[in-house]
Design a protein around this motif. Structure first.
Motif, short mmCIF file in Angstrom:
data_model
loop_
_atom_site.label_atom_id
_atom_site.label_comp_id
_atom_site.label_asym_id
_atom_site.label_seq_id
_atom_site.Cartn_x
_atom_site.Cartn_y
_atom_site.Cartn_z
N GLY A 112 0.82 -1.21 0.00
CA GLY A 112 0.00 0.00 0.00
C GLY A 112 0.85 1.25 0.00
N LEU A 113 0.34 2.27 -0.65
CA LEU A 113 0.97 3.59 -0.67
C LEU A 113 -0.01 4.54 0.00
N TRP A 114 0.45 5.28 1.02
CA TRP A 114 -0.45 6.01 1.89
C TRP A 114 -0.04 7.47 2.06
N VAL A 115 -1.06 8.34 2.23
CA VAL A 115 -0.83 9.72 2.65
C VAL A 115 -1.73 9.99 3.85
N GLN A 116 -1.33 10.95 4.66
CA GLN A 116 -2.09 11.27 5.87
C GLN A 116 -3.20 12.26 5.58
N GLN A 117 -4.36 12.02 6.19
CA GLN A 117 -5.49 12.94 6.07
C GLN A 117 -6.29 12.89 7.36
N ALA A 148 0.86 0.62 10.71
CA ALA A 148 2.29 0.80 10.46
C ALA A 148 2.53 2.05 9.62
N SER A 149 1.70 2.26 8.60
CA SER A 149 1.87 3.45 7.75
C SER A 149 1.67 4.73 8.55
N ILE A 219 5.00 3.80 2.59
CA ILE A 219 4.74 2.59 1.82
C ILE A 219 4.74 1.42 2.80
N SER A 220 3.80 0.50 2.62
CA SER A 220 3.66 -0.59 3.58
C SER A 220 3.46 -1.93 2.88
N VAL A 221 3.78 -2.98 3.61
CA VAL A 221 3.47 -4.35 3.20
C VAL A 221 2.70 -4.99 4.34
N VAL A 230 7.85 -10.57 9.42
CA VAL A 230 8.13 -9.13 9.41
C VAL A 230 9.62 -8.86 9.27
N ASP A 231 10.46 -9.65 9.94
CA ASP A 231 11.90 -9.43 9.87
C ASP A 231 12.44 -9.58 8.45
N ASN A 232 11.84 -10.47 7.68
CA ASN A 232 12.28 -10.67 6.30
C ASN A 232 11.76 -9.57 5.37
N ILE A 233 10.57 -9.08 5.67
CA ILE A 233 9.93 -8.08 4.82
C ILE A 233 10.49 -6.68 5.06
N ALA A 234 10.85 -6.38 6.30
CA ALA A 234 11.24 -5.02 6.68
C ALA A 234 12.34 -4.43 5.80
N PRO A 235 13.44 -5.15 5.52
CA PRO A 235 14.48 -4.54 4.67
C PRO A 235 14.00 -4.20 3.27
N LEU A 236 13.07 -4.99 2.75
CA LEU A 236 12.54 -4.72 1.41
C LEU A 236 11.68 -3.46 1.42
N VAL A 237 10.91 -3.28 2.49
CA VAL A 237 10.08 -2.08 2.61
C VAL A 237 10.95 -0.84 2.75
N ARG A 238 11.99 -0.96 3.56
CA ARG A 238 12.90 0.18 3.74
C ARG A 238 13.58 0.54 2.42
N ALA A 239 14.01 -0.46 1.67
CA ALA A 239 14.65 -0.20 0.38
C ALA A 239 13.68 0.48 -0.58
#
Length: 252
Positions: A112-117, A148-149, A219-221, A230-239
Motif C-alpha cells: 500500500g501507498l499512503w498519505v495522511q489525512q 504501520a503506515s 509505503i507498507s506491506v 516481518v523481519d524478512n519483509i522489513a528490509p525490502l520495505v525500507r529499500a
C-alpha cells in the motif's frame, strides 16, 4: 454597476444563493485578480450586498483562506496548503508504480501507498496480495494511530499538532508507550503493526521523505499474521521507501 475585469453580476437570480456558493464566489473573484481585491470589487463581481461580502471575507481571513493585503485581500496560505496536499498523491503516484509492483512481486503480500489525512492514512495505491478482506482500491482509510503506515508518517511529521490530534485518545502509560514507539521508528525508519488495526494482519511500513526532510507519506506491506515474516519483509520495505524518496528528489 461598474465592470471589474469584465465581471459584473447585476442579475439577482444569478447571484450565489447558498452560504457555500457565496464563499466560493468570493474565492473565485479573488483568484481572478493579479493583485489584491477590494471589498468594492468583490461586491461588483459577486452581486452580493456589501455587508454580506464584508462578513464572509472576515470569516475567510480568520480561517486563513484569504489574507489581508494593501488594497484588499488575496488568497490565503490555507488554500496553498490544501493545493499542495491535492497535488501530493499525484506526484507520488507518478513515480511509485514500478516500486509498488516490484515490492508486491518480491513479497507476494499486499503493498500500500499512503498519505495522511486528518486522523487517518488514506490509500492512494495498493496491490491486493494475500489479504482479500482488505480493499486494494484507492481511498481506503485506516487509523493513523495504530497502523504501520500511520506510525511511519507520524514519527517523521514535523507538525506536532498533527501528532497530538491523532494521539489525543491516549493517556498515561499508553501515551508514553506511543511516544517511545515513535522514537524507535525514527531510529529504524520502520514501523510495524502486529495485528492491532486488523485482526490477523501484520504490517511493516517506512516513510517517504522529501529532500527537505518533509514526510510525504508511507509505503507498507501487510500479510497474514501466521505466515508473514516481518523481519524478512522489513528490509525490502525500507529499500522501497528509500527508492521512492530518491526518485521524488530527482523529479522535484
Amino acid at each position: 454597476m461598474a465592470s471589474i475585469d469584465g465581471h459584473t453580476n447585476t442579475d439577482p437570480l444569478a447571484r450565489p444563493a447558498t452560504v457555500l456558493h457565496r464563499f466560493i464566489a468570493i474565492l473565485d473573484a479573488v483568484k481572478g485578480a493579479e493583485g489584491a481585491r477590494s471589498i468594492a470589487e468583490l461586491v461588483a463581481i459577486t452581486g452580493m450586498p456589501k455587508s454580506t461580502v464584508f462578513r464572509l471575507v472576515s470569516e475567510l481571513v480568520e480561517q486563513r483562506y484569504l489574507a489581508r493585503a494593501d488594497g484588499g485581500v488575496t488568497l490565503g496560505l490555507r488554500l496553498f496548503e490544501l493545493g499542495a496536499r491535492a497535488v501530493l498523491p499525484r506526484r507520488i503516484l507518478s513515480v511509485a508504480a514500478p516500486t509498488v509492483r516490484g515490492l508486491s512481486e518480491r513479497t507476494g503480500e499486499r503493498v500500500g501507498l499512503w498519505v495522511q489525512q486528518g486522523l487517518d492514512m488514506v490509500s492512494i495505491a495498493a496491490v491486493q496480495g494475500r489479504l482479500p478482506m482488505l480493499s486494494a482500491h484507492a481511498g481506503m482509510r485506516s487509523p493513523a494511530l495504530t497502523t504501520a503506515s500511520g506510525k511511519a508518517f507520524l514519527a517523521f511529521c514535523a507538525d506536532q499538532s498533527v501528532v497530538d490530534r491523532v494521539s489525543a485518545s491516549l493517556v498515561d502509560e499508553d501515551a508514553e508507550r506511543f511516544r517511545d514507539e515513535l522514537v524507535d521508528v525514527r531510529t529504524s525508519v520502520l514501523a510495524t503493526d502486529l495485528g492491532l488495526s486488523y485482526r490477523g494482519v501484520v504490517a511493516v511500513a517506512s516513510p517517504i521523505i522529501a529532500p527537505d526532510r518533509t514526510v510525504l507519506g508511507a509505503i507498507s506491506v501487510a500479510g497474514p499474521r501466521d505466515s508473514m515474516r516481518v523481519d524478512n519483509i522489513a528490509p525490502l520495505v525500507r529499500a522501497a521507501s528509500l527508492s521512492l524518496s530518491r526518485q521524488l528528489a530527482a523529479t522535484a
